[in-house]
Design a protein around this motif. Structure first.
Motif, PDB file in Angstrom:
ATOM      1  N   UNK A 170       0.431  -6.108  -2.912  1.00 49.40           N
ATOM      2  CA  UNK A 170       0.268  -5.683  -1.559  1.00 49.40           C
ATOM      3  C   UNK A 170       2.037  -4.299  -1.494  1.00 49.40           C
ATOM      4  N   UNK A 171       1.907  -3.504  -0.471  1.00 54.34           N
ATOM      5  CA  UNK A 171       3.161  -2.364  -0.320  1.00 54.34           C
ATOM      6  C   UNK A 171       3.682  -2.315   0.691  1.00 54.34           C
ATOM      7  N   UNK A 172       4.568  -2.358   0.834  1.00 48.85           N
ATOM      8  CA  UNK A 172       5.732  -3.037   1.858  1.00 48.85           C
ATOM      9  C   UNK A 172       5.541  -2.144   3.021  1.00 48.85           C
ATOM     10  N   UNK A 281      -2.702  -7.499   7.309  1.00 51.95           N
ATOM     11  CA  UNK A 281      -2.161  -6.148   7.999  1.00 51.95           C
ATOM     12  C   UNK A 281      -2.550  -5.068   7.395  1.00 51.95           C
ATOM     13  N   UNK A 282      -3.063  -4.225   7.948  1.00 48.52           N
ATOM     14  CA  UNK A 282      -4.032  -3.540   7.898  1.00 48.52           C
ATOM     15  C   UNK A 282      -3.439  -2.728   6.945  1.00 48.52           C
ATOM     16  N   UNK A 283      -4.214  -1.715   5.823  1.00 43.93           N
ATOM     17  CA  UNK A 283      -3.767  -0.719   4.695  1.00 43.93           C
ATOM     18  C   UNK A 283      -2.408  -1.066   3.763  1.00 43.93           C
ATOM     19  N   UNK A 284      -2.136  -2.987   3.513  1.00 43.68           N
ATOM     20  CA  UNK A 284      -1.282  -2.893   3.125  1.00 43.68           C
ATOM     21  C   UNK A 284      -1.506  -3.852   1.854  1.00 43.68           C
ATOM     22  N   UNK A 285      -3.370  -3.642   1.328  1.00 44.37           N
ATOM     23  CA  UNK A 285      -3.330  -4.531   0.511  1.00 44.37           C
ATOM     24  C   UNK A 285      -3.715  -2.593  -0.463  1.00 44.37           C
ATOM     25  N   UNK A 286      -3.822  -3.837  -1.702  1.00 44.63           N
ATOM     26  CA  UNK A 286      -4.148  -2.849  -3.034  1.00 44.63           C
ATOM     27  C   UNK A 286      -5.582  -3.148  -3.465  1.00 44.63           C
ATOM     28  N   UNK A 287      -5.906  -3.004  -3.115  1.00 52.40           N
ATOM     29  CA  UNK A 287      -7.639  -2.704  -4.357  1.00 52.40           C
ATOM     30  C   UNK A 287      -8.002  -1.986  -5.540  1.00 52.40           C
ATOM     31  N   UNK A 288      -8.742  -2.504  -6.420  1.00 49.26           N
ATOM     32  CA  UNK A 288      -9.537  -0.918  -7.965  1.00 49.26           C
ATOM     33  C   UNK A 288     -10.001  -0.169  -6.630  1.00 49.26           C
ATOM     34  N   UNK A 289      -9.712   1.312  -7.045  1.00 46.61           N
ATOM     35  CA  UNK A 289     -10.416   2.210  -6.781  1.00 46.61           C
ATOM     36  C   UNK A 289     -12.423   2.071  -7.155  1.00 46.61           C
TER      37      UNK A 289
END
Ligand code: SF4
Length: 361
Positions: A170-172, A281-289
């Motif tokens: 996740x991003x802060x 939370x929209x856009x707060x996670x990270x998935x592999x490209x």
């Protein structure tokens, strides 16, 4: 006085900061320490006990293990039961309970689950066991994600096709926007996370403070650093200002660390993410490209686990992560729930608020 901060072990400075904070006679304020390492330091040094009654420190969602929703653990449990799989994880994840089981209890039953200190260690395991799929449980913020990105890049370069990650990274920033705008949270000031800020930079917080009118300070982990940041925030509140101080400028630059961010961006793309306590939370996670999707262990889960966060009965981790209550407000704290018999993730993680309160208070 603020300009003197950043030094450690200076008792005179620390005492003068405490006295200055105790002189605060304004309205009741809540200041949120966003980072789990700050929560631990605040508890370890007894900083809460030094504050006047009109200054309240509440914890935020800055412990990555604590904000990981229950369906992630359910997915990890499902993966570890596959015959051809070795799970690699940091120690904290092993002890999180889910409906009476944990990765630790699964390990005791013979599942191949290994504790690692870096995602890169998982590559060694994958090389040693070409007949197995090695899945790294990737749970972190901007502090650890760049190393995970490097791990994926290395796996791709080496053609390791038996290595995968299950990302709950996740991003802060999006979470900070949510916390700043949620009337239920009602925070008057922030102590921003030192390590995350080293990657994302201080400029983000200046925009955040301007947008929501909430002051804050980026700070290190020594008592003087933390006390100085509290004093700065109180001075801002008193003067009706909302600026941001970077009291950790030795480590945090305005633009952060573009190399680390570059590695993250190369491998991951933003996605929606569910946070325990904060919801989706929209856009707060990270998935592999797409380019690295072959390393994505979510493909093995393939929708078989519903994306729902369930809290154990009576556990108030969600409210604690939003700063809405303290561990002592939970009826299970220190009774049914202790570090030896944790019920929620906030008691498991070394950066968890309940664990910090239990250990030091
Ligand atoms: Fe959950 Fe235990 Fe904390 Fe209560 S004390 S909120 S049960 S982790």
């Amino acid at each position: 006085m603020i300009s003197q901060l950043g030094t450690s072990g200076n008792q005179t400075l620390t005492e003068s900061l405490v006295k200055a904070i105790q002189r605060y006679d304004g309205r009741l304020v809540s200041i949120m320490e966003v980072c789990g390492t700050h929560t631990m330091a605040i508890s370890r040094y007894g900083i809460r006990e030094l504050l006047p009654p009109n200054v309240r420190l509440v914890s935020g969602p800055g412990c990555p293990v604590c904000v990981t929703p229950s369906f992630y653990l359910k997915s990890a449990l499902e993966l570890c039961r596959r015959e051809d799989t070795i799970l690699a994880t940091f120690g904290d994840m092993m002890r999180i309970p889910y409906k009476g089981v944990s990765l630790l209890t699964e390990k005791a039953m013979g599942r191949d689950i290994r504790m690692v200190y870096s995602p890169l260690d998982s590559l060694d395991i994958a090389r040693q066991h070409p007949d197995k799929t090695v899945i790294f449980l990737s749970v972190g913020f901007e502090t650890t994600v760049p190393v995970t990105a490097i791990t994926v890049l290395e796996a791709a370069q080496q053609g390791l096709d038996n290595f995968m990650i299950l990302s709950a990274n996740k991003t802060i920033p999006a979470a900070m926007h949510l916390l700043s705008s949620d009337p239920e949270v009602a925070v008057d000031g922030f102590l921003y996370p030192g390590h995350v800020s080293a990657v994302i930079g201080s400029s983000f917080y200046e925009e955040l403070a301007k947008a929501y009118g909430i002051p804050g300070a980026i700070t290190g982990f020594d008592p003087a650093d933390i006390l100085g940041s509290i004093l700065y925030v109180l001075e801002q509140i008193r003067d009706n200002k909302a600026t941001v101080a970077n009291l950790y400028s030795m480590v945090v630059q305005p633009g952060g660390n573009p190399i680390a961010r570059g590695k993250m961006d190369e491998v991951f793309e933003p996605s929606d993410a569910v946070w325990r306590g904060l919801g989706q939370i929209p856009g707060s996670g990270l998935r592999l490209r797409e380019k690295y999707r072959s390393f994505d262990a979510w493909g093995l889960i393939n929708g078989s686990v519903e994306e729902r966060d369930e809290e154990a009965g009576g556990c108030r981790c969600g409210d604690i992560l939003k700063g809405k209550c303290l561990p002592s407000d939970c009826k299970l704290f220190g009774k049914a729930c202790t570090p030896e018999t944790p019920i929620g993730s906030c008691m498991v993680s070394s950066e968890g608020t309940c664990a910090a309160y239990y250990r030091y208070q």
